[in-house]
Motif scaffolding. Structure first.
Motif, PDB file in Angstrom:
ATOM      1  N   UNK A 118       4.268  -0.266   5.530  1.00  0.00           N
ATOM      2  CA  UNK A 118       3.727  -0.539   6.859  1.00  0.00           C
ATOM      3  C   UNK A 118       4.904  -0.709   7.810  1.00  0.00           C
ATOM      4  N   UNK A 119       4.906   0.120   8.864  1.00  0.00           N
ATOM      5  CA  UNK A 119       5.977   0.067   9.853  1.00  0.00           C
ATOM      6  C   UNK A 119       5.461  -0.673  11.083  1.00  0.00           C
ATOM      7  N   UNK A 120       6.277  -1.588  11.596  1.00  0.00           N
ATOM      8  CA  UNK A 120       5.911  -2.316  12.812  1.00  0.00           C
ATOM      9  C   UNK A 120       7.036  -2.187  13.820  1.00  0.00           C
ATOM     10  N   UNK A 126      11.928  -0.554  15.216  1.00  0.00           N
ATOM     11  CA  UNK A 126      10.911  -0.409  14.184  1.00  0.00           C
ATOM     12  C   UNK A 126      11.497  -0.781  12.826  1.00  0.00           C
ATOM     13  N   UNK A 127      10.632  -1.414  12.019  1.00  0.00           N
ATOM     14  CA  UNK A 127      11.045  -1.796  10.673  1.00  0.00           C
ATOM     15  C   UNK A 127       9.826  -1.804   9.772  1.00  0.00           C
ATOM     16  N   UNK A 132       6.115  -9.272   0.710  1.00  0.00           N
ATOM     17  CA  UNK A 132       5.625 -10.620   1.002  1.00  0.00           C
ATOM     18  C   UNK A 132       4.912 -10.658   2.363  1.00  0.00           C
ATOM     19  N   UNK A 133       5.476  -9.965   3.357  1.00  0.00           N
ATOM     20  CA  UNK A 133       4.859  -9.920   4.680  1.00  0.00           C
ATOM     21  C   UNK A 133       3.526  -9.169   4.620  1.00  0.00           C
ATOM     22  N   UNK A 134       3.483  -8.103   3.814  1.00  0.00           N
ATOM     23  CA  UNK A 134       2.237  -7.354   3.656  1.00  0.00           C
ATOM     24  C   UNK A 134       1.166  -8.245   3.040  1.00  0.00           C
ATOM     25  N   UNK A 135       1.532  -8.997   2.010  1.00  0.00           N
ATOM     26  CA  UNK A 135       0.562  -9.892   1.366  1.00  0.00           C
ATOM     27  C   UNK A 135       0.091 -10.975   2.338  1.00  0.00           C
TER      28      UNK A 135
END
Length: 151
Positions: A118-120, A126-127, A132-135
């Motif tokens: 997942x790119x934000x 952009x990164x 852990x952030x996805x969870x």
């Protein structure tokens, strides 16, 4: 209008009222049914009923209220109804917002679950989100779904 004219007007209105105010009679027929009428029945024992305009002893509440109390009660009733209407509109708006939150959270959770990376965009750069952030995002979306998707 002079005093005599006023007195004459009052007397005429009182006499007109007296002329229109007739007697009311009460009688019971051979079947035991009680009747009331403005004409005395023929060949029946009857009694004259004292009729008064205004409230009766059976009247309750509003009938004993003064005009100002009635106005105050009406104002209160209208204010109460306006408050109920306002609460109803607020509840409806909250329900629509919960529905929208549910829809967005469901789509976001589906997107996160269907993509490995997942790119934000953050601070103009952009990164990719860490696992852990996805969870954490999955947990947040699931919490929203649990709270707002109740039907």
């Amino acid at each position: 209008m002079n005093k005599t004219g006023i007195l004459l007007t009052c007397l005429l209105s009182v006499s007109a009222f007296s002329a229109t105010a007739g007697s009311v009679y009460k009688w019971t027929d051979e079947n035991g049914v009680v009747h009331f009428g403005d004409q005395k029945p023929i060949n029946k024992k009857s009694e004259t009923v004292n009729v008064r305009s205004g409230t009766s002893k059976a009247d309750t509440g509003e009938a004993r209220m003064s005009p100002q109390e009635k106005v105050d009660a009406l104002d209160k009733s209208r204010a109460d109804q306006a408050e109920k209407d306002k609460q109803s509109r607020e509840e409806e708006a909250q329900a629509k917002q919960r529905e929208k939150n549910c829809e967005i959270a469901t789509k976001n959770l589906q997107t996160i679950n269907s993509h490995a990376r997942i790119k934000i965009s953050e601070n103009g750069e952009q990164r990719y989100l860490t696992p852990e952030e996805i969870q954490k995002k999955k947990d947040e979306f699931q919490k929203i779904i649990d709270e707002d998707c109740k039907n």
